[in-house]
Design a protein around this motif. Structure first.
Motif, PDB file in Angstrom:
ATOM      1  N   LEU A  87       0.809  -1.219   0.000  1.00 33.04           N
ATOM      2  CA  LEU A  87       0.000   0.000   0.000  1.00 33.04           C
ATOM      3  C   LEU A  87       0.842   1.268   0.000  1.00 33.04           C
ATOM      4  CD1 LEU A  87      -2.888  -0.941   2.432  1.00 33.04           C
ATOM      5  CD2 LEU A  87      -2.934  -0.836  -0.060  1.00 33.04           C
ATOM      6  N   ARG A  88       2.076   1.215   0.463  1.00 32.50           N
ATOM      7  CA  ARG A  88       2.929   2.408   0.490  1.00 32.50           C
ATOM      8  C   ARG A  88       3.346   2.863  -0.901  1.00 32.50           C
ATOM      9  NH1 ARG A  88       7.831   1.892   4.232  1.00 32.50           N
ATOM     10  NH2 ARG A  88       8.159   3.944   3.363  1.00 32.50           N
ATOM     11  N   ARG A  89       3.150   2.047  -1.916  1.00 31.15           N
ATOM     12  CA  ARG A  89       3.537   2.403  -3.274  1.00 31.15           C
ATOM     13  C   ARG A  89       2.624   3.437  -3.899  1.00 31.15           C
ATOM     14  NH1 ARG A  89       3.801  -2.766  -6.906  1.00 31.15           N
ATOM     15  NH2 ARG A  89       2.518  -1.342  -7.980  1.00 31.15           N
ATOM     16  N   ARG A  90       1.509   3.706  -3.286  1.00 27.88           N
ATOM     17  CA  ARG A  90       0.524   4.542  -3.961  1.00 27.88           C
ATOM     18  C   ARG A  90       1.039   5.956  -4.213  1.00 27.88           C
ATOM     19  NH1 ARG A  90      -2.427   4.425   1.411  1.00 27.88           N
ATOM     20  NH2 ARG A  90      -1.694   6.373   2.276  1.00 27.88           N
ATOM     21  N   ARG A  91       0.299   6.665  -4.977  1.00 25.18           N
ATOM     22  CA  ARG A  91       0.657   8.008  -5.434  1.00 25.18           C
ATOM     23  C   ARG A  91       0.676   9.004  -4.273  1.00 25.18           C
ATOM     24  NH1 ARG A  91      -2.898   9.666 -10.204  1.00 25.18           N
ATOM     25  NH2 ARG A  91      -1.162   8.903 -11.379  1.00 25.18           N
ATOM     26  N   LEU A  92       1.613   9.926  -4.376  1.00 21.28           N
ATOM     27  CA  LEU A  92       1.706  11.004  -3.384  1.00 21.28           C
ATOM     28  C   LEU A  92       0.541  11.978  -3.551  1.00 21.28           C
ATOM     29  CD1 LEU A  92       5.415  12.199  -3.267  1.00 21.28           C
ATOM     30  CD2 LEU A  92       4.114  11.159  -1.459  1.00 21.28           C
ATOM     31  N   ALA A  93       0.114  12.562  -2.448  1.00 21.70           N
ATOM     32  CA  ALA A  93      -0.932  13.580  -2.505  1.00 21.70           C
ATOM     33  C   ALA A  93      -0.333  14.980  -2.554  1.00 21.70           C
ATOM     34  CB  ALA A  93      -1.860  13.442  -1.309  1.00 21.70           C
ATOM     35  N   GLU A  94       0.802  15.178  -1.853  1.00 20.79           N
ATOM     36  CA  GLU A  94       1.410  16.503  -1.817  1.00 20.79           C
ATOM     37  C   GLU A  94       2.917  16.381  -1.658  1.00 20.79           C
ATOM     38  OE1 GLU A  94       0.384  17.163   2.910  1.00 20.79           O
ATOM     39  OE2 GLU A  94      -0.917  18.040   1.378  1.00 20.79           O
ATOM     40  N   VAL A  95       3.605  17.463  -2.017  1.00 22.19           N
ATOM     41  CA  VAL A  95       5.066  17.527  -1.946  1.00 22.19           C
ATOM     42  C   VAL A  95       5.433  18.781  -1.175  1.00 22.19           C
ATOM     43  CG1 VAL A  95       7.190  17.747  -3.306  1.00 22.19           C
ATOM     44  CG2 VAL A  95       5.323  16.347  -4.160  1.00 22.19           C
ATOM     45  N   PHE A  96       6.387  18.651  -0.247  1.00 14.72           N
ATOM     46  CA  PHE A  96       6.887  19.822   0.467  1.00 14.72           C
ATOM     47  C   PHE A  96       7.815  20.600  -0.451  1.00 14.72           C
ATOM     48  CE2 PHE A  96       6.344  17.481   4.671  1.00 14.72           C
ATOM     49  CZ  PHE A  96       5.150  18.128   4.940  1.00 14.72           C
ATOM     50  N   VAL A  97       7.616  21.905  -0.522  1.00 18.81           N
ATOM     51  CA  VAL A  97       8.425  22.778  -1.362  1.00 18.81           C
ATOM     52  C   VAL A  97       9.211  23.720  -0.454  1.00 18.81           C
ATOM     53  CG1 VAL A  97       8.374  24.551  -3.146  1.00 18.81           C
ATOM     54  CG2 VAL A  97       6.751  22.667  -3.233  1.00 18.81           C
ATOM     55  N   ASP A  98      10.518  23.797  -0.663  1.00 17.83           N
ATOM     56  CA  ASP A  98      11.362  24.721   0.096  1.00 17.83           C
ATOM     57  C   ASP A  98      11.200  26.111  -0.507  1.00 17.83           C
ATOM     58  OD1 ASP A  98      13.211  25.932   1.680  1.00 17.83           O
ATOM     59  OD2 ASP A  98      14.954  24.989   0.740  1.00 17.83           O
ATOM     60  N   THR A  99      10.700  27.046   0.282  1.00 23.49           N
ATOM     61  CA  THR A  99      10.445  28.392  -0.231  1.00 23.49           C
ATOM     62  C   THR A  99      11.691  29.270  -0.204  1.00 23.49           C
ATOM     63  OG1 THR A  99       9.719  29.116   1.956  1.00 23.49           O
ATOM     64  CG2 THR A  99       8.017  28.337   0.433  1.00 23.49           C
ATOM     65  N   GLY A 100      12.767  28.812   0.425  1.00 21.84           N
ATOM     66  CA  GLY A 100      14.011  29.568   0.446  1.00 21.84           C
ATOM     67  C   GLY A 100      14.153  30.502   1.627  1.00 21.84           C
ATOM     68  N   GLY A 135       6.791   7.766  -3.103  1.00 20.34           N
ATOM     69  CA  GLY A 135       7.744   8.066  -2.046  1.00 20.34           C
ATOM     70  C   GLY A 135       7.089   8.855  -0.925  1.00 20.34           C
ATOM     71  N   ARG A 136       7.883   9.698  -0.276  1.00 22.15           N
ATOM     72  CA  ARG A 136       7.392  10.517   0.837  1.00 22.15           C
ATOM     73  C   ARG A 136       7.288  11.973   0.403  1.00 22.15           C
ATOM     74  NH1 ARG A 136      11.624   7.644   3.786  1.00 22.15           N
ATOM     75  NH2 ARG A 136      12.709   9.613   3.612  1.00 22.15           N
ATOM     76  N   ARG A 137       6.544  12.755   1.178  1.00 23.07           N
ATOM     77  CA  ARG A 137       6.300  14.157   0.809  1.00 23.07           C
ATOM     78  C   ARG A 137       7.579  14.977   0.739  1.00 23.07           C
ATOM     79  NH1 ARG A 137       1.680  16.117   4.764  1.00 23.07           N
ATOM     80  NH2 ARG A 137       3.152  15.286   6.271  1.00 23.07           N
ATOM     81  N   GLY A 138       8.530  14.698   1.600  1.00 21.32           N
ATOM     82  CA  GLY A 138       9.773  15.453   1.595  1.00 21.32           C
ATOM     83  C   GLY A 138      10.799  14.909   0.618  1.00 21.32           C
ATOM     84  N   VAL A 139      10.629  13.654   0.219  1.00 24.80           N
ATOM     85  CA  VAL A 139      11.579  13.003  -0.690  1.00 24.80           C
ATOM     86  C   VAL A 139      10.788  12.240  -1.763  1.00 24.80           C
ATOM     87  CG1 VAL A 139      13.605  11.521  -0.819  1.00 24.80           C
ATOM     88  CG2 VAL A 139      13.055  12.643   1.331  1.00 24.80           C
ATOM     89  N   PRO A 140      10.224  12.965  -2.725  1.00 22.65           N
ATOM     90  CA  PRO A 140       9.434  12.277  -3.758  1.00 22.65           C
ATOM     91  C   PRO A 140      10.332  11.547  -4.761  1.00 22.65           C
ATOM     92  CG  PRO A 140       9.534  14.613  -4.225  1.00 22.65           C
ATOM     93  CD  PRO A 140      10.223  14.408  -2.908  1.00 22.65           C
ATOM     94  N   ARG A 141       9.733  10.577  -5.417  1.00 20.72           N
ATOM     95  CA  ARG A 141      10.380   9.835  -6.499  1.00 20.72           C
ATOM     96  C   ARG A 141       9.448   9.899  -7.705  1.00 20.72           C
ATOM     97  NH1 ARG A 141      14.320   6.360  -4.907  1.00 20.72           N
ATOM     98  NH2 ARG A 141      13.938   4.962  -6.649  1.00 20.72           N
ATOM     99  N   ALA A 142      10.032  10.065  -8.878  1.00 16.76           N
ATOM    100  CA  ALA A 142       9.217  10.171 -10.094  1.00 16.76           C
ATOM    101  C   ALA A 142       9.278   8.859 -10.871  1.00 16.76           C
ATOM    102  CB  ALA A 142       9.727  11.320 -10.964  1.00 16.76           C
ATOM    103  N   ARG A 143       8.143   8.443 -11.355  1.00 16.16           N
ATOM    104  CA  ARG A 143       8.058   7.295 -12.268  1.00 16.16           C
ATOM    105  C   ARG A 143       7.542   7.853 -13.592  1.00 16.16           C
ATOM    106  NH1 ARG A 143       5.319   2.275  -9.480  1.00 16.16           N
ATOM    107  NH2 ARG A 143       6.575   1.224 -11.041  1.00 16.16           N
ATOM    108  N   VAL A 144       8.400   7.855 -14.590  1.00 10.89           N
ATOM    109  CA  VAL A 144       8.089   8.490 -15.867  1.00 10.89           C
ATOM    110  C   VAL A 144       7.987   7.418 -16.942  1.00 10.89           C
ATOM    111  CG1 VAL A 144       8.829  10.213 -17.555  1.00 10.89           C
ATOM    112  CG2 VAL A 144       9.404  10.523 -15.142  1.00 10.89           C
TER     113      VAL A 144
END
Length: 195
Positions: A87-100, A135-144
């Motif tokens: 079940l952890r393989r499912r799609r991410l809902a959100e990604v944390f973005v570093d605003t700087g 993956g996780r919100r802070g460390v996403p992985r892309a499957r293209v």
């Protein structure tokens, strides 16, 4: 999902499937009147699976119930681990973005997937691009997944993807890294008769 987990998942599914097919096929064959195989537990088609003596043989032994309970508990824990891993393989809902500025913002993962897919599908030779973030919100992985036209060079398409769309997505989301698994597939055109 890691490569080791994929292998374990497939091996376990294969073993369970083979055991169920062998056992079910044997029960069906014996039930329909076929001769019982040499390893079969019972003599014929009208034999019960467990008679009363077999069901009550170990009941009075002191070690029997603790072993049964421990084995079932281990089986339940393994199955729960397997379910959580799948079940952890499912799609991410959100990604944390570093605003700087030391804060973080939240970006909808579908928006990033859509932007990545649009940019990945722009170069000549790419017919269609699909992107999924895991993956996780802070460390996403892309499957293209790229569907390439017959004239496209896979090497240059992959290079354009990594230096273009993936790099832009990583930079715009403020990610230090964006690992990606890329699958390339070529479109096959069938010959047509010209008159």
């Amino acid at each position: 999902m890691s490569a080791v987990l994929k292998v374990v998942n497939r091996v376990l599914l294969g073993i369970v499937g083979l055991l169920l097919v062998a056992l079910g096929g044997s029960v069906l064959a014996v039930g329909l009147g076929a001769p019982a195989p040499s390893w079969w537990l019972h003599g014929g088609r009208h034999d019960v699976l467990l008679d009363e003596a077999e069901r009550t043989r170990w009941r009075d032994e002191g070690w029997w119930w603790p072993v049964v309970i421990a084995a079932l508990a281990v089986l339940v824990l393994l199955l729960l681990w397997w379910l959580v891993a799948v079940l952890r393989r499912r799609r991410l809902a959100e990604v944390f973005v570093d605003t700087g500025d030391g804060d973080e913002a939240v970006l909808r993962a579908r928006a990033l997937e859509t932007a990545l897919a649009r940019e990945a599908g722009l170069p000549d030779g790419v017919e269609k691009a699909r992107v999924r973030l895991t993956g996780r919100r802070g460390v996403p992985r892309a499957r293209v997944r790229l569907r390439l036209e017959p004239h496209a060079d896979p090497g240059s398409a992959l290079d354009t993807l990594t230096t273009g769309a993936l790099a832009h997505a990583r930079e715009s989301a403020g990610l230090t890294r964006l690992p990606a698994e890329v699958r390339l597939r070529s479109v096959k055109h069938h010959a047509e008769r010209v008159s």
